[in-house]
Enzyme design. Sequence first.
Site, short mmCIF file in Angstrom:
data_model
loop_
_atom_site.label_atom_id
_atom_site.label_comp_id
_atom_site.label_asym_id
_atom_site.label_seq_id
_atom_site.Cartn_x
_atom_site.Cartn_y
_atom_site.Cartn_z
N GLY A 71 0.81 -1.21 0.00
CA GLY A 71 0.00 0.00 0.00
C GLY A 71 0.84 1.26 0.00
N THR A 72 1.97 1.24 0.67
CA THR A 72 2.84 2.41 0.72
C THR A 72 3.33 2.79 -0.66
OG1 THR A 72 3.56 2.06 3.01
CG2 THR A 72 5.05 3.30 1.59
N ASN A 152 -6.47 3.57 10.47
CA ASN A 152 -5.75 2.37 10.90
C ASN A 152 -5.53 2.30 12.40
OD1 ASN A 152 -3.97 4.64 10.07
ND2 ASN A 152 -2.35 3.35 10.89
N GLN A 180 -6.78 -0.94 4.95
CA GLN A 180 -7.40 -1.64 6.08
C GLN A 180 -8.75 -2.27 5.72
OE1 GLN A 180 -6.11 -2.38 8.98
NE2 GLN A 180 -4.27 -1.13 8.90
N SER A 200 -2.67 -3.74 0.45
CA SER A 200 -1.54 -4.57 0.86
C SER A 200 -2.05 -5.96 1.24
CB SER A 200 -0.83 -3.96 2.08
OG SER A 200 0.00 -2.88 1.72
N ALA A 201 -1.48 -6.99 0.63
CA ALA A 201 -1.97 -8.35 0.84
C ALA A 201 -1.81 -8.82 2.28
CB ALA A 201 -1.25 -9.32 -0.09
N HIS A 202 -0.80 -8.30 2.97
CA HIS A 202 -0.52 -8.83 4.32
C HIS A 202 -1.54 -8.38 5.37
CE1 HIS A 202 1.39 -5.25 6.33
NE2 HIS A 202 1.52 -4.86 5.08
N THR A 238 10.41 -6.61 -12.97
CA THR A 238 9.87 -7.97 -13.01
C THR A 238 8.90 -8.19 -11.86
OG1 THR A 238 11.94 -8.75 -13.98
CG2 THR A 238 10.47 -10.42 -13.05
N CYS A 327 3.76 1.71 11.93
CA CYS A 327 4.77 2.63 11.42
C CYS A 327 5.14 3.72 12.43
CB CYS A 327 4.27 3.27 10.13
SG CYS A 327 4.02 2.08 8.80
#
Length: 390
Positions: A71-72, A152, A180, A200-202, A238, A327
């Site tokens: 996301g960042t 968040n 989020q 963001s996948a995490h 890539t 963060c």
Amino acid sequence: MDRIYLDNAATTPLAEEVIDAMVQVLKVNFGNPSSTHSFGQEAKILIETVRREVADYLKVTPAEIVFTSCGTESNNMIIKSCVNHLAVERIITSPMEHKCVAETVMDMKKRRGLEVVYLRPDSNGDISLDDLVQQLKSSDKKTLVSLMHANNEIGNLLDLKKTAQICKEHGALFHSDTVQTMAHMEIDFSDIPVDFASCSAHKFHGPKGSGFAFIRKSSGLKGIITGGPQERSLRAGTENVCGIVGLGRALELSLKNMQAYTEHIKSIKEYTIQKLTQIIPGIRFNGRSAEESSLYTVLSVLLPFKDPMIGLKLDMKGIAISQGSACSSGAAKPSMVMMMLLDDEDMQRTTPLRISFSHLTTKEDIDALAEALKEISQPFIIENADGTYR
């Protein structure tokens, strides 16, 4: 000692099915997706399959999904390109945005001299859309509005559709940090006229280092990482094939189980509020409490005593929790969100905690947290003669 994880807004544990899917790619589909031979094309097919899955979820076209590292990166790309390539001269945002938005906006202000307008939140952490309208009416400069979908730290939800419509009516571009909320709720960008969003996948049991940006094809946005035609020439380099496949598998699992996960996590959040209210006199909760206007995965707690070491104390008891966003948690000073919400007295006499849940969180986890907080709080909480506490 059993360990308890209650910091899911920072990151979530990988689902076993995600790990299996990624390992398979690492073993078998190692080709470069830009290569024309079969090894490369097999990898390319995997990427495009996930791109279609993401697009179907958001009800957009695959061409509007650009895979990134997180996301960042997505937020940086969108904001910087809007200023550098779309002639944005003014950004309207909030002081409660994630650092990757806040610091990128400030960087663009310093480098390009654009105007930055902050919409101040009220005591609950809400942004006034009436203020947004007034600010949009006050200038003819080309404007980007950047406001997150869910905070968040405190979980307040922005009315994404209404905000997007306001921006469209006033000719402004609209970007939302949706990190989020992606995969945690239904989001329909065919109905919500947002121009840009991030993921963001995490945050939903996928891998770190994999995310995407939604970029409305009519926006004309250009990439900031050059050097190749990958990702529609919007992000050279890539592709992270196994990370993208992991994102896709995590999204698939989240969508398949969304109702069950949501119901479980909502019940856990409600149970946490009840449990902590019972055992800690004077406890408060930041942000909104109403289910429909608060993200169900996040609960912001304000303890009625000052203990800067509480995160470490809980960690020593095997409980992982946050004192702010991931963060900001290493910083000695309070987060900007807390500084916006709390007055000087609260800042001196209270301790904020962020508890964030997943479908793996149990009531037993919350019971353990409650007992740990009860033990930690006992030296700080004194009963007054009238039955109140200080």
